[in-house]
Design an enzyme around this catalytic site. Structure first.
Site, PDB file in Angstrom:
ATOM      1  N   HIS A 130      -3.946   1.414   7.979  1.00 36.84           N
ATOM      2  CA  HIS A 130      -2.566   1.919   7.964  1.00 36.84           C
ATOM      3  C   HIS A 130      -2.435   3.060   6.943  1.00 36.84           C
ATOM      4  O   HIS A 130      -1.882   4.127   7.255  1.00 36.84           O
ATOM      5  CB  HIS A 130      -1.615   0.765   7.619  1.00 36.84           C
ATOM      6  N   GLU A 131      -2.970   2.832   5.745  1.00 34.81           N
ATOM      7  CA  GLU A 131      -2.830   3.862   4.696  1.00 34.81           C
ATOM      8  C   GLU A 131      -3.648   5.109   5.034  1.00 34.81           C
ATOM      9  O   GLU A 131      -3.199   6.232   4.813  1.00 34.81           O
ATOM     10  CB  GLU A 131      -3.247   3.305   3.327  1.00 34.81           C
ATOM     11  N   HIS A 175      -1.903   7.515   7.305  1.00 37.05           N
ATOM     12  CA  HIS A 175      -0.901   8.375   6.659  1.00 37.05           C
ATOM     13  C   HIS A 175      -1.503   9.729   6.261  1.00 37.05           C
ATOM     14  O   HIS A 175      -0.827  10.757   6.321  1.00 37.05           O
ATOM     15  CB  HIS A 175      -0.352   7.705   5.394  1.00 37.05           C
ATOM     16  N   GLN A 208       3.270   9.970   1.113  1.00 40.38           N
ATOM     17  CA  GLN A 208       4.595   9.324   1.154  1.00 40.38           C
ATOM     18  C   GLN A 208       5.479   9.694  -0.033  1.00 40.38           C
ATOM     19  O   GLN A 208       6.683   9.485   0.008  1.00 40.38           O
ATOM     20  CB  GLN A 208       4.454   7.796   1.232  1.00 40.38           C
ATOM     21  N   GLY A 225       0.841  -1.190   0.000  1.00 38.21           N
ATOM     22  CA  GLY A 225       0.000   0.000   0.000  1.00 38.21           C
ATOM     23  C   GLY A 225       0.874   1.237   0.000  1.00 38.21           C
ATOM     24  O   GLY A 225       2.074   1.161   0.318  1.00 38.21           O
ATOM     25  N   CYS A 228       6.344  -0.350   7.030  1.00 38.39           N
ATOM     26  CA  CYS A 228       5.963   0.830   6.257  1.00 38.39           C
ATOM     27  C   CYS A 228       7.142   1.209   5.376  1.00 38.39           C
ATOM     28  O   CYS A 228       8.288   1.184   5.846  1.00 38.39           O
ATOM     29  CB  CYS A 228       5.624   1.972   7.218  1.00 38.39           C
ATOM     30  N   LEU A 229       6.866   1.543   4.126  1.00 35.65           N
ATOM     31  CA  LEU A 229       7.957   1.917   3.213  1.00 35.65           C
ATOM     32  C   LEU A 229       8.657   3.192   3.671  1.00 35.65           C
ATOM     33  O   LEU A 229       9.771   3.466   3.249  1.00 35.65           O
ATOM     34  CB  LEU A 229       7.424   2.079   1.779  1.00 35.65           C
TER      35      LEU A 229
HETATM   36 NI    NI Z   1       3.019   3.145   5.591  1.00 34.56          NI
END
Ligand code: NI
Length: 174
Positions: free
Chosen positions: A142-143, A146, A52, A47, A100-101
């Site tokens: 989670h997304e 953000h 991000q 995701g 998380c990226l």
């Molecule tokens: Ni993330």
């Protein structure tokens, strides 16, 4: 249409609140979604939120068939959600491991609602509503976080359950 740089934890943009999309079906929105897909896929993500890649808009994408980052997790259909929201369908939450990226190489155990109904809009402005549970519900939550400047580390209950993926793997933590 290209992979973009992913902002890492510590970058103040990740703590900002993203703005709703007001106009659908525009070249800018199309470009953003393509960039997000390219970036997520290039990094084996499940995701990604627009924030991000430094774009403060309420756009998230998620989905995969098989994930090297989460090999035990069942597939999630590739989804673009604009101006997303959700409600929990159960009061119950469950903990699960997240990465998380924007926080590479680390994982933490995070509580999330287990069963939710989420809504949002597609690129054309058509409403999407789904009832989902488990990892699909977790990825969505989670997304969405953000977009409100939140990272999964903010929700960890016990920091003994947070660390480098390699160390956690050798300790068979998950
Ligand atoms: Ni993330």
């Amino acid at each position: 249409m290209a992979e973009q740089e992913i902002l890492k934890m510590g970058n103040p943009i990740l703590r900002e609140i993203a703005e709703p999309i007001k106009e659908f079906n525009t070249p800018e929105l199309s470009q953003l979604i393509e960039d997000m897909k390219d970036t997520m896929i290039a990094n084996d993500g499940v995701g990604l939120a627009a924030i991000q890649i430094g774009i403060l808009k309420r756009v998230i994408i998620f989905g995969f068939e098989e994930s090297p980052r989460y090999p035990q997790s069942p597939a999630i259909p590739m989804t673009v959600l604009i101006n997303p929201s959700f409600k929990s369908l159960e009061t119950e939450s469950e903990t699960g491991w997240e990465g998380c990226l924007s926080i590479p190489g680390m994982r933490g155990l995070v509580p999330r609602f287990k069963k939710i109904q989420y809504s949002g809009y597609d690129f054309l402005g058509k409403k999407i509503t789904r009832e989902v549970s488990d990892f699909h519900a977790r990825v969505f939550q989670h997304e969405l976080d953000h977009l409100d400047g939140l990272l999964y580390i903010d929700k960890i209950e016990n920091y003994a359950n947070f660390g480098f993926t390699q160390e956690l793997e050798s300790a068979n933590a998950y």
